[in-house]
Design a protein around this motif. Structure first.
Motif, short mmCIF file in Angstrom:
data_model
loop_
_atom_site.label_atom_id
_atom_site.label_comp_id
_atom_site.label_asym_id
_atom_site.label_seq_id
_atom_site.Cartn_x
_atom_site.Cartn_y
_atom_site.Cartn_z
N VAL A 1 0.88 -1.17 0.00
CA VAL A 1 0.00 0.00 0.00
C VAL A 1 0.91 1.21 0.00
N LEU A 2 0.91 1.96 -1.11
CA LEU A 2 1.80 3.11 -1.27
C LEU A 2 0.97 4.36 -1.47
N GLU A 3 1.48 5.46 -0.91
CA GLU A 3 0.83 6.77 -1.03
C GLU A 3 -0.62 6.72 -0.57
N PHE A 4 -0.85 6.09 0.57
CA PHE A 4 -2.20 6.05 1.14
C PHE A 4 -2.63 7.47 1.49
N LEU B 1 8.60 5.26 -7.81
CA LEU B 1 7.19 5.18 -8.16
C LEU B 1 7.01 5.67 -9.59
N ILE B 2 6.56 4.79 -10.47
CA ILE B 2 6.38 5.12 -11.88
C ILE B 2 4.89 5.15 -12.20
N ASP B 3 4.40 6.31 -12.63
CA ASP B 3 2.99 6.48 -12.98
C ASP B 3 2.92 7.08 -14.37
N ASN C 1 4.09 8.47 -17.53
CA ASN C 1 5.36 9.06 -17.95
C ASN C 1 6.10 9.75 -16.82
N SER C 2 5.47 9.83 -15.63
CA SER C 2 6.11 10.51 -14.50
C SER C 2 6.77 9.50 -13.57
N THR C 3 7.89 9.92 -13.02
CA THR C 3 8.65 9.08 -12.10
C THR C 3 8.89 9.85 -10.81
N ASN C 4 8.61 9.22 -9.68
CA ASN C 4 8.78 9.88 -8.39
C ASN C 4 9.63 9.00 -7.49
N ILE C 5 10.66 9.59 -6.90
CA ILE C 5 11.55 8.86 -5.99
C ILE C 5 11.29 9.34 -4.57
N THR C 6 10.91 8.40 -3.70
CA THR C 6 10.65 8.71 -2.29
C THR C 6 11.75 8.07 -1.44
N THR C 7 12.41 8.87 -0.63
CA THR C 7 13.48 8.39 0.24
C THR C 7 12.94 8.25 1.66
N VAL C 8 13.11 7.08 2.22
CA VAL C 8 12.57 6.78 3.54
C VAL C 8 13.67 6.23 4.43
#
Length: 677
Positions: free
Chosen positions: A205-208, A290-292, A294-301
């Motif tokens: 479950v991502l970006e809830f 996170l690839i949606d 054409n957009s790519t998002n990198i989340t650092t945790v």
């Protein structure tokens, strides 16, 4: 999303024509083998229950007579079609249950029928073999729905088109499907408060970001990650169930929420800031790509620091049982000042530290059982430690001692479970050659303590007054083979309060066992011992439950049914004893005791000539043999007694004849008087 059907009326049910039952405006036709809707019911019926019948089709005329219908249930029929005009005269219907049918066969026609229900608020379509496309068609025009269940279907993937028009939806049940992917399926459900996706195949479950949701159940999936949306918005989330998944890390929760219940049971979760070999991972981070489209998002945790951003001040229940946690990071519990229930059982904890002024001041239940605790640290001073704690479970660890006076400062402690630890109770007699007494646990003077379990602790020869100053009502001493090496004098302090006592598997024998002082006992477990004689002291007690299984009893007391015990006893366990088939008078007497239940009566056996038989049905030859044995025994006693009596009689007669003259002279000399004649 269970919905209670029925008007709740208190009037008595009356038989209605067609074998249905009527109460006020509710008609119950459940399980009548009906193949169609009865046409002879009252026209003002508001609730119609047709569950568990054989109805296959709801025709256009099926409900014409019931224009006042508000609630209709057709669960567990063979329903495969609802014709488009079925509900044209039932515009007021607001609760409809169609669960456990076969609606997938004609779902498009059924959808047309459902679209004629503008007031429908609750719809149950569970167990109809529906795919996500079929569900989308069936609910497309039901914008008034507040509660929807599509559980136990064959839904695999959800996107934003499935529930697009359900703007009023409050509850949604998707459990027990085959869902492995959810793509923005709930973003349009602005009023959704309860969401159940349990028993599916979600991997993460991502970006809830469902800020309006109050209850989320995603248990029993294959979730490895739970990441809430990075936002300072207030989430209404109160209950989050992530139990029975494959979580590797503590979930990244919303920064601001109303969360009061967090269930993380049965995962693979641990903390990684430091490892058992001493390696520190404090600065290690993980990047999510996170690839949606054409957009790519990198989340650092960060593996640990991210958790600190979540406000858990309202959390009351935290269940982290059945994980791989071997330590708790510093400050972890400090963020939970409202916590009342903490479950850490079945982990790998080696230490747990309690301190004065601990943030867990509200904690009432602490479960640390089935860990590897060798030490329970505590800083005990003048203040209280866990002042509101009532239930403390430390069973199945490696503890040998507890911090001195630790229970003195838990002012409300009522239940303590120390079973399966190698602990002894104070006072302990000093060991020869040693200056100090062996380590022990002191529970004396704890007035609030009512339940104590010490099963399998290896207790040895208890003496003194280990329970002095307590008011124990429940005591479990089972599986302590050396605890009862002496008498029960050390239990006398509990004679007035003890109601439940377990002495199972404690090598108890029949000698020197006196229970007569324990007048408050209502439940006693003496199973798994070496009793060869029924303890007569039990006869004066008013027990409700007695367990005598796995002993060496050949019989019970013949007059047991005439004792106070028989009048109060409600259940007795008797199996696995070597009863004598020829002395079963007590068994027959027990069968006649009114209100007495023998749960293991079918397992009770007796022995006769190396044979194992049931006392409920002894063969006639065995009964005859037993009668002859009893008769032969009586004859033997007579034969043995008769010669003895005859010998004594002859001896008395001989002595009398030999001493007759002397006795007469003696009597005459002492009692004789002169004869006047």
């Amino acid at each position: 999303l269970a919905v209670g059907w029925g008007s709740g009326a208190l009037a008595a049910w009356a038989t209605f024509p067609g074998s249905c039952e009527l109460v006020q405006s509710t008609v119950d036709c459940t399980g009548r083998w009906l193949s169609s809707v009865p046409g002879n019911l009252r026209g003002d019926t508001e609730e119609l229950l047709l569950d568990d019948n054989t109805i296959q089709v709801l025709g256009n005329a099926s409900l014409l007579m019931y224009q006042q219908l508000r609630r209709l249930s057709l669960t567990k029929n063979r329903l495969e079609l609802i014709q488009p005009g079925t509900f044209l005269r039932s515009q007021g219907l607001h609760m409809l249950s169609l669960a456990d049918n076969i609606l997938f066969t004609n779902y498009s026609l059924t959808a047309a029928a459902l679209s004629a229900l503008p007031a429908l608020r609750m719809l149950d379509l569970a167990g109809n073999r529906l795919t996500e496309d079929m569900v989308s068609v069936l609910i497309w025009n039901l914008s008034s729905l507040e509660s929807l269940s599509v559980a136990r279907n064959i839904i695999m993937r959800l996107d934003s088109s499935v529930f697009a028009n359900l703007t009023q939806l409050l509850e949604l049940n998707l459990e027990k499907n085959y869902i492995f992917e959810i793509d923005r399926a709930f973003e349009g459900l602005q009023r959704l408060q309860r969401l159940n996706i349990a028993y599916n195949y979600l991997p993460c479950v991502l970006e809830f970001g469902l800020t309006q949701l109050r209850v989320l159940n995603v248990s029993n999936n294959v979730i490895e990650w739970f990441l809430a949306l990075e936002s300072d918005d207030l989430f209404e989330l109160e209950v989050l169930d992530l139990s029975h998944n494959r979580l590797l890390f503590f979930p990244v929760l919303p920064r601001q929420s109303k969360l009061h219940t967090l269930l993380l049971k049965d995962n693979e979760m641990s903390f990684y800031q430091r490892l058992p070999n001493g390696t520190s991972l404090a600065n290690v981070t993980v990047q999510f790509l996170l690839i949606d489209g054409n957009s790519t998002n990198i989340t650092t945790v960060s593996l640990w620091d991210e958790i600190c951003h979540s406000n858990l001040s309202s959390l009351r229940l935290l269940d982290m049982s059945q994980n791989q946690v071997w330590y708790l990071p510093e400050g972890f519990l400090a963020r939970m000042p409202s916590l009342t229930h903490l479950k850490l059982n079945q982990n790998c904890l080696e230490t747990f530290h309690l301190s004065e002024g601990d943030p867990l001041a509200m904690l009432t239940e602490l479960d640390l059982s089935q860990n590897q605790l060798a030490e329970l640290g505590a800083e005990v001073g003048a203040g209280d430690v866990l002042p509101n704690l009532q239930f403390f479970n430390l069973s199945t660890n490696r503890l040998r001692v507890l911090p001195p006076e630790v229970f003195t400062y838990t002012r409300k402690i009522a239940t303590v479970d120390l079973s399966r630890n190698r602990v002894d109770l104070c006072p302990q007699p000093p060991v020869a050659g040693e200056v100090e007494s062996p380590p022990c646990v002191d529970i004396r003077g704890i007035e609030t303590l009512t339940h104590l379990s010490l099963a399998g602790c290896g207790l040895r020869g208890l003496g003194g007054h280990p329970f002095q100053g307590t008011s124990l009502m429940y005591l479990d001493l089972s599986d302590n083979h050396q605890a009862l090496s002496g008498d029960l004098e050390w239990l006398q302090d509990l004679a007035l309060t003890l109601r439940v006592l377990s002495l199972r598997n404690t090598s108890l024998s029949s000698t020197a066992v006196d229970f007569s002082a324990f007048n408050s006992l209502v439940r006693l477990d003496l199973s798994g011992n070496s009793l060869t004689v029924f303890p007569t002291s039990l006869s004066v007690l008013e027990l409700r439950s007695l367990d005598l299984r796995d002993n060496c009893l050949p019989a019970l007391l013949m007059d047991v049914t005439r004792t106070p015990l028989a009048k109060s006893l409600q259940e007795v366990y008797l199996s696995r004893n070597p009863y004598n088939c020829c002395t079963l008078g007590w068994w027959d007497a027990l069968q006649r005791v009114e209100g007495l239940h023998i749960p293991d009566g079918q397992e009770v056996t007796c022995s006769y000539a190396s044979r194992t038989l049931s006392p409920r049905a002894l063969p006639e030859p065995v009964l005859r043999s037993c009668r002859w044995q009893m008769a032969d025994l009586a004859l033997l006693y007579l034969v043995l007694a008769l010669p003895t009596c005859l010998t004594l009689l002859v001896a008395f007669a001989v002595i009398f004849l030999m001493l007759k003259q002397k006795l007469l002279k003696m009597v005459k000399s002492r009692c004789g008087v002169s004869n006047p004649y």
